[in-house]
Design a protein around this motif. Structure first.
Motif, mmCIF file in Angstrom:
data_model
loop_
_atom_site.group_PDB
_atom_site.id
_atom_site.type_symbol
_atom_site.label_atom_id
_atom_site.label_comp_id
_atom_site.label_asym_id
_atom_site.label_seq_id
_atom_site.Cartn_x
_atom_site.Cartn_y
_atom_site.Cartn_z
ATOM 1 N N ARG A 56 -0.649 4.590 -8.917
ATOM 2 C CA ARG A 56 -1.112 5.569 -7.896
ATOM 3 C C ARG A 56 -0.438 5.708 -6.881
ATOM 4 O O ARG A 56 0.085 6.970 -6.285
ATOM 5 C CB ARG A 56 -2.496 5.451 -7.529
ATOM 6 N N CYS A 57 0.375 4.738 -6.231
ATOM 7 C CA CYS A 57 1.116 4.680 -5.089
ATOM 8 C C CYS A 57 2.642 5.308 -5.255
ATOM 9 O O CYS A 57 2.935 6.223 -4.350
ATOM 10 C CB CYS A 57 1.190 3.229 -4.409
ATOM 11 N N LYS B 226 -2.354 -0.499 -11.757
ATOM 12 C CA LYS B 226 -3.343 0.708 -11.337
ATOM 13 C C LYS B 226 -2.945 1.241 -9.819
ATOM 14 O O LYS B 226 -2.435 2.418 -9.744
ATOM 15 C CB LYS B 226 -4.711 0.512 -11.648
ATOM 16 N N ASP B 227 -2.981 0.406 -9.009
ATOM 17 C CA ASP B 227 -2.874 0.607 -7.680
ATOM 18 C C ASP B 227 -1.404 1.314 -7.636
ATOM 19 O O ASP B 227 -0.873 2.032 -6.768
ATOM 20 C CB ASP B 227 -3.043 -0.643 -6.770
ATOM 21 N N GLU C 246 -5.380 -4.359 -11.856
ATOM 22 C CA GLU C 246 -5.692 -3.720 -10.524
ATOM 23 C C GLU C 246 -4.407 -3.479 -10.064
ATOM 24 O O GLU C 246 -4.307 -2.429 -9.502
ATOM 25 C CB GLU C 246 -6.497 -4.804 -9.715
ATOM 26 N N ALA D 214 0.956 -1.144 0.051
ATOM 27 C CA ALA D 214 0.150 -0.072 0.003
ATOM 28 C C ALA D 214 0.955 1.177 0.006
ATOM 29 O O ALA D 214 2.001 1.139 -0.190
ATOM 30 C CB ALA D 214 -0.997 -0.027 1.220
ATOM 31 N N GLN D 215 0.343 2.474 0.100
ATOM 32 C CA GLN D 215 0.921 3.576 -0.065
ATOM 33 C C GLN D 215 2.093 3.827 0.952
ATOM 34 O O GLN D 215 3.115 4.377 0.588
ATOM 35 C CB GLN D 215 -0.268 4.804 0.061
#
Length: 312
Positions: free
Chosen positions: A297-298, A293-294, A290, A266-267
């Protein structure tokens, strides 16, 4: 219209290229795509019909080598070994004639063609063998219960033949091009990272730092453990793992506990990884749509610009 002209029209219609089905497109952005080839052949057919010259339909150049890769034409390769590396993933080796090489750059992929239940399908896979491997190439393929290509792959036996075309891919690595590569891979998304990583560690003049992060469900599900352990011994390589379904680090071997995170990438973890890079990183991302894409963004949230990462 005379009977002869009607017969000629019927013959020409039989020679007309058949438009591909959506299932025949692998969706990976290949150039030429199967639809590009269809439109090329259709234009050739229309010109030949207008000129009433069937010789114009033949536009293929003769191949001097029967196993030479082509982006436009599928070529047959024989399977030499099939190894089951997990309950649903296979490592398959294909033979090349003599000591020949496949001719891919590290990270490029191929298109596999199959016919299952009368339906032709095509999928993209990246060889995990070294780019300079002689006499063979290898792919890592995960099979799914409802996958049509999976049914085809699970039927493979030594000596069978499969049809491939390529190479494709828009990322071309050059030695020392980046200060550090941050490789983010989920599952078989590890595949394009493997030849790039090995090309760096095989080249004593390439001083690129590498941080590879492999995301898997369980420790048992990590692919190519031996290879990754060997690569992590190089001075410029670090490997980390993110396991989404493991409950405790204490269940893992000691050598993995300090470099494994439980949960998801995660971020917060991404910021930590980017911040720990020894030089300005360029990120490579491969996995599901998916996941990709994640990760994009991170990476942006972690301070990387859009031109500082590549999505396979």
């Amino acid at each position: 219209m005379s009977e002869k002209e009607e017969d000629d029209d019927e013959v020409w219609l039989q020679l007309r290229p058949v438009e591909p089905l959506p299932s025949q497109c692998c969706g990976s952005g290949c150039s030429p795509c199967v639809f590009d080839l269809y439109h090329r052949d259709l234009a050739r057919w229309e010109a030949a019909r207008a000129s009433k010259d069937r010789s114009l339909l033949s536009g293929e150049e003769p191949q001097s080598c029967p196993s030479r890769l082509s982006p436009e034409t599928f070529v047959a390769f024989s399977i030499s070994t099939v190894d089951k590396v997990t309950k649903d993933t296979y490592r398959i080796r294909f033979a090349l004639p003599g000591n020949s090489q496949l001719g891919l750059r590290p990270g490029q992929h191929l298109i596999l063609r199959a016919t299952v239940g009368g339906l032709e399908i095509q999928r993209a896979y990246t060889p995990i063998s070294p780019a300079d491997a002689k006499g063979y190439f290898e792919v890592l393929i995960k099979c799914y219960q409802t996958g049509l290509m999976s049914r085809y792959v699970e039927s493979w036996r030594t000596g069978d033949t499969a049809f491939w075309r390529g190479p494709f891919g828009g990322f071309f690595y050059k030695p020392n091009q980046y200060g550090e590569l941050l490789m983010l891979a989920s599952g078989t998304g590890l595949a394009p990272m493997v030849p790039i990583l090995q090309s760096i560690t095989d080249n004593a003049d390439d001083e690129t730092f590498i941080t590879l992060v492999g995301c898997f469900k369980t420790f048992e599900g990590i692919y190519l453990k031996t290879f990754l352990q060997e690569q992590a011994r190089f001075w410029n390589v670090r490997t980390f793992f993110v396991l989404s379904q493991e409950k405790s680090l204490e269940q893992l071997p000691w050598s993995y506990r300090d470099k494994t995170h439980l949960g998801h990438l995660a971020q917060d973890l991404m910021k930590e990884l980017v911040g720990s890079c020894r030089r300005k990183p360029f990120a490579l991302v491969c996995g599901s749509a998916e996941f990709t894409k994640d990760m994009a963004r991170c990476l942006l949230c972690a301070g990387l610009a859009k031109d500082s990462y590549f999505l396979f």
